[in-house]
Structures are given as structure tokens and as C-alpha cells.
Design an enzyme around this catalytic site. Structure first.
Site, PDB file in Angstrom:
ATOM      1  N   TYR A 159       0.841  -1.201   0.000  1.00  0.00           N
ATOM      2  CA  TYR A 159       0.000   0.000   0.000  1.00  0.00           C
ATOM      3  C   TYR A 159       0.880   1.257   0.000  1.00  0.00           C
ATOM      4  O   TYR A 159       0.508   2.307  -0.530  1.00  0.00           O
ATOM      5  CB  TYR A 159      -0.967  -0.018   1.195  1.00  0.00           C
ATOM      6  CG  TYR A 159      -2.222   0.806   0.971  1.00  0.00           C
ATOM      7  CD1 TYR A 159      -3.093   0.508  -0.068  1.00  0.00           C
ATOM      8  CD2 TYR A 159      -2.530   1.880   1.793  1.00  0.00           C
ATOM      9  CE1 TYR A 159      -4.239   1.252  -0.283  1.00  0.00           C
ATOM     10  CE2 TYR A 159      -3.676   2.638   1.593  1.00  0.00           C
ATOM     11  CZ  TYR A 159      -4.527   2.313   0.555  1.00  0.00           C
ATOM     12  OH  TYR A 159      -5.657   3.060   0.350  1.00  0.00           O
ATOM     13  N   LYS A 166      -3.516   8.408   2.644  1.00  0.00           N
ATOM     14  CA  LYS A 166      -4.731   8.191   3.448  1.00  0.00           C
ATOM     15  C   LYS A 166      -4.558   8.743   4.863  1.00  0.00           C
ATOM     16  O   LYS A 166      -5.534   9.221   5.465  1.00  0.00           O
ATOM     17  CB  LYS A 166      -5.088   6.702   3.487  1.00  0.00           C
ATOM     18  CG  LYS A 166      -5.524   6.117   2.148  1.00  0.00           C
ATOM     19  CD  LYS A 166      -6.718   6.841   1.559  1.00  0.00           C
ATOM     20  CE  LYS A 166      -7.315   6.097   0.361  1.00  0.00           C
ATOM     21  NZ  LYS A 166      -8.310   6.899  -0.361  1.00  0.00           N
TER      22      LYS A 166
HETATM   23  O1  0WD Z   1     -10.457  -1.907  -1.690  1.00  0.00           O
HETATM   24  C1  0WD Z   1     -10.812  -0.828  -2.148  1.00  0.00           C
HETATM   25  N1  0WD Z   1     -11.212  -0.726  -3.401  1.00  0.00           N
HETATM   26  C2  0WD Z   1     -10.805   0.374  -1.256  1.00  0.00           C
HETATM   27  C3  0WD Z   1     -10.889   1.628  -1.806  1.00  0.00           C
HETATM   28  C4  0WD Z   1     -10.694   0.173   0.193  1.00  0.00           C
HETATM   29  C5  0WD Z   1     -10.727   1.391   0.959  1.00  0.00           C
HETATM   30  C6  0WD Z   1     -10.785   2.623   0.362  1.00  0.00           C
HETATM   31  N2  0WD Z   1     -10.869   2.730  -1.002  1.00  0.00           N
HETATM   32  C7  0WD Z   1     -10.941   4.068  -1.581  1.00  0.00           C
HETATM   33  C8  0WD Z   1      -9.931   4.403  -2.642  1.00  0.00           C
HETATM   34  O2  0WD Z   1      -8.651   4.672  -2.106  1.00  0.00           O
HETATM   35  C9  0WD Z   1     -10.569   5.643  -3.247  1.00  0.00           C
HETATM   36  O3  0WD Z   1     -10.340   6.757  -2.400  1.00  0.00           O
HETATM   37  O4  0WD Z   1     -12.166   4.253  -2.215  1.00  0.00           O
HETATM   38  C10 0WD Z   1     -12.047   5.285  -3.194  1.00  0.00           C
HETATM   39  C11 0WD Z   1     -12.641   4.789  -4.495  1.00  0.00           C
HETATM   40  O5  0WD Z   1     -11.828   3.772  -5.028  1.00  0.00           O
HETATM   41  P1  0WD Z   1     -12.351   2.488  -5.833  1.00  0.00           P
HETATM   42  O6  0WD Z   1     -13.811   2.501  -5.932  1.00  0.00           O
HETATM   43  O7  0WD Z   1     -11.656   1.317  -5.250  1.00  0.00           O
HETATM   44  O8  0WD Z   1     -11.654   2.682  -7.244  1.00  0.00           O
HETATM   45  P2  0WD Z   1     -12.128   3.139  -8.710  1.00  0.00           P
HETATM   46  O9  0WD Z   1     -13.390   2.503  -9.116  1.00  0.00           O
HETATM   47  O10 0WD Z   1     -10.939   2.916  -9.602  1.00  0.00           O
HETATM   48  O11 0WD Z   1     -12.365   4.689  -8.534  1.00  0.00           O
HETATM   49  C12 0WD Z   1     -11.336   5.590  -8.248  1.00  0.00           C
HETATM   50  C13 0WD Z   1     -11.418   6.685  -9.286  1.00  0.00           C
HETATM   51  C14 0WD Z   1     -10.583   6.609 -10.531  1.00  0.00           C
HETATM   52  O12 0WD Z   1     -10.553   5.515 -11.171  1.00  0.00           O
HETATM   53  P3  0WD Z   1      -9.124   5.073 -11.856  1.00  0.00           P
HETATM   54  O13 0WD Z   1      -9.038   3.638 -11.472  1.00  0.00           O
HETATM   55  O14 0WD Z   1      -9.339   5.325 -13.282  1.00  0.00           O
HETATM   56  O15 0WD Z   1      -7.993   5.860 -11.269  1.00  0.00           O
HETATM   57  O16 0WD Z   1     -10.845   7.889  -8.861  1.00  0.00           O
HETATM   58  C15 0WD Z   1     -10.895   8.750  -9.975  1.00  0.00           C
HETATM   59  C16 0WD Z   1     -11.053   7.897 -11.186  1.00  0.00           C
HETATM   60  O17 0WD Z   1     -12.343   7.931 -11.671  1.00  0.00           O
HETATM   61  N3  0WD Z   1      -9.699   9.549 -10.121  1.00  0.00           N
HETATM   62  C17 0WD Z   1      -9.761  10.871 -10.297  1.00  0.00           C
HETATM   63  N4  0WD Z   1     -10.805  11.705 -10.338  1.00  0.00           N
HETATM   64  C18 0WD Z   1     -10.542  12.996 -10.577  1.00  0.00           C
HETATM   65  N5  0WD Z   1      -9.306  13.471 -10.748  1.00  0.00           N
HETATM   66  C19 0WD Z   1      -8.425  11.273 -10.472  1.00  0.00           C
HETATM   67  C20 0WD Z   1      -8.226  12.648 -10.708  1.00  0.00           C
HETATM   68  N6  0WD Z   1      -7.006  13.172 -10.911  1.00  0.00           N
HETATM   69  N7  0WD Z   1      -7.608  10.196 -10.394  1.00  0.00           N
HETATM   70  C21 0WD Z   1      -8.403   9.151 -10.171  1.00  0.00           C
END
Ligand code: 0WD
Length: 260
Positions: A159, A166
């Protein structure tokens, strides 16, 4: 209905596809009656836009706008349009994070200054920027929700730099809660979710091992779903949580309480 968000206006960031935690949150807010504004991360070929537009169409978003949190003009434009169309904001969901893949595997000591800046800018500072822009628009009792992970406080393999981002995010939640609470009762909280398979988590080395580990050890013997995180977000967004601010709420099947 006990949990009623009807008439509330919610801006949801971070939907990339149907596995996104933000998608689980958007659906539960919609079910509770909230009116949604959706932002997506634009890319050159417009693939994200098309995908997110199609996915979210059934929720009838009143606003659908591009927003890269590394682009200040784009962020400003989102809030200008929001002000014109809605005049106020009741719920702000920050559900995005990014770190270079090279910084999410191997030795932590290899983290570069550039990788550190990128992870903290996109994953932590963006919450502060969004709150600054939203501040004049927040309604009385508005709710801000962000997503964090246990790697903020424990050394979770791979991580790495995201753990630092975080940790900074969780500290930001406390400072933002302290600033935004007094005038309009705005609450700021984080949900610390258990590991879920998504686009972002697939970039973290060994995510499947992490999930299996949680399934073996968490009190509930499983990890959680996007819908469970969405339900907690709907609760935090609602007056049912009117006394809760500055907190990190664990939605992880109880994993974080275990000694080993
Ligand atoms: O296990 C997990 N999936 C966990 C996620 C456990 C605990 C927390 N999280 C958190 C993540 O750290 C994040 O803060 O939940 C949040 C959402 O993450 P997610 O649902 O796991 O991931 P995803 O569906 O990929 O959404 C995150 C999105 C990006 O997707 P990608 O994969 O293309 O980076 O964040 C957005 C983008 O849509 N994103 C941005 N949006 C605006 N500006 C940017 C940016 N510069 N960079 C990424």
C-alpha cells in the site's frame, strides 16, 4: 422512511465503472431520494465519459461534468455550474485516489518525491480543494464523506505511498470538520472500507491476497460490498448521523479490531 434524503443535492466523484465504490454510494443515495450530480475523470478519447454516462443514466443525474482534481479550472467550473443549477450543496462525496503503480509494489524506501507529491495531491489535497470550493454552497447540516483505508495507520504490504496519502486524508477530515462545523453544522467524515476489487485496488500489488486474508480473519469472515459502503454513506449523509463529525468509520466486517 427512516432514512430520507429526498430533495437533497449530492455531488458524487470517483465513478469509473460498475465496480467503483462511488457507484455503490451513488445508487444508495439515489434510492434514499437524493438528486445526484456526477463527475467523471476525463480522458483524451472520452471513453470514461461514455462509460460513466451510460452507467449513471438510470439515476437521472441533474449534473454530469468532467473533473480532474489536478485541473483547478475544471474544479472551479463544476462548482460554478452547481451554483447556477442547484444554488446549494447538501452532500459531497469524495471517492477518488491515485498513485503511480510503481509506488504500489515493492520497497517503500523506493518512493520518489514525485510519486509522493502525486499521491498526496490527488488522493488527499483534493478533498480540501473540493471543500474550499463547496464552502459557500454548503447548506445547513451538509455532509462531506471521503473514503479511506486501514493502510493509513498500519503498514499494509504494497500500500506504501497510498498509506501516507490516506493518513493525510484522515487528518484533513479532522481539520475540515473543525473548520466547517461551527457556522453551518457541516459534518466531515471518512469511511474506512475493507478491501474490495475495483479498478483502483487492482493497482495495489496482492489485492486478492488481502481480500482472502480479511475473509479468514475478520469477525464477519468476509470483506464488504460497494452497497454496504453505500448504505453507510447514506447514513452519514442523513440527519440520522447529525451528531457525528471528524470521524473515521470502519466498514470492514470488523477486520480492524483483530489482534492477529
Ligand atoms: O479496496 C478498495 N477498493 C478500497 C478503496 C478500500 C478502501 C478505500 N478505497 C478508496 C480508494 O482509495 C478511493 O479513495 O475508495 C475510493 C474509491 O476507489 P475504488 O472505488 O476502489 O476505485 P475506482 O473505481 O478505480 O475509482 C477511483 C477513481 C478513478 O478511477 P481510476 O481507477 O481510473 O484511477 O478515482 C478517480 C477515477 O475515476 N480519479 C480521479 N478523479 C478525478 N481526478 C483522479 C483525478 N485526478 N484520479 C483518479
Amino acid at each position: 422512511m427512516l432514512l430520507d434524503l429526498s430533495g437533497k443535492k449530492a455531488l458524487v466523484t470517483g465513478i469509473a465503472n460498475n465496480r467503483s465504490i462511488a457507484w455503490g454510494i451513488a445508487r444508495q443515495l439515489h434510492l434514499a431520494g437524493a438528486k445526484l450530480g456526477i463527475t467523471y475523470l476525463p480522458d483524451e478519447k472520452g471513453r470514461f465519459e461514455a462509460k460513466v454516462r451510460e452507467l449513471t443514466a438510470p439515476l437521472n443525474p441533474g449534473l454530469f461534468l468532467p473533473m480532474d482534481v489536478q485541473n483547478p479550472e475544471q474544479m472551479q467550473s463544476v462548482f460554478q455550474q452547481l451554483e447556477r443549477q442547484w444554488g446549494q450543496l447538501d452532500i459531497l462525496v469524495h471517492c477518488l485516489a491515485f498513485a503511480n503503480k510503481a509506488d504500489l509494489v515493492g520497497d517503500f524506501t523506493n518512493t520518489t518525491a514525485q510519486g509522493f507529491r502525486t499521491a498526496l495531491e490527488i488522493s488527499s489535497h483534493s478533498l480540501t480543494s473540493l471543500c474550499r470550493l463547496a464552502k459557500p454552497l454548503f447548506s445547513q447540516g451538509a455532509s462531506v464523506i471521503t473514503l479511506t483505508y486501514l493502510g493509513a495507520e498500519r503498514a499494509v504490504p504494497n500500500y506504501n505511498v497510498m498509506g501516507l496519502a490516506k493518513a493525510a486524508l484522515e487528518a484533513s477530515v479532522r481539520y475540515l470538520a473543525a473548520e466547517l462545523g461551527p457556522e453551518k453544522q457541516v459534518r466531515v467524515n471518512a469511511i474506512s472500507a475493507g478491501p474490495i476489487r475495483t479498478l483502483a485496488s487492482s493497482a495495489v500489488g496482492g489485492i486478492l491476497d488481502m481480500i482472502h486474508h480479511v475473509e479468514e480473519r475478520a469477525p464477519l469472515r468476509r470483506t464488504v460490498t460497494q452497497q454496504e459502503v453505500g448504505n453507510t454513506a447514506a447514513f452519514l449523509a442523513s440527519p440520522l448521523a447529525s451528531g457525528i463529525s471528524g470521524q473515521v468509520l470502519y466498514v470492514d466486517g470488523g477486520y480492524c479490531i483483530m489482534g492477529f
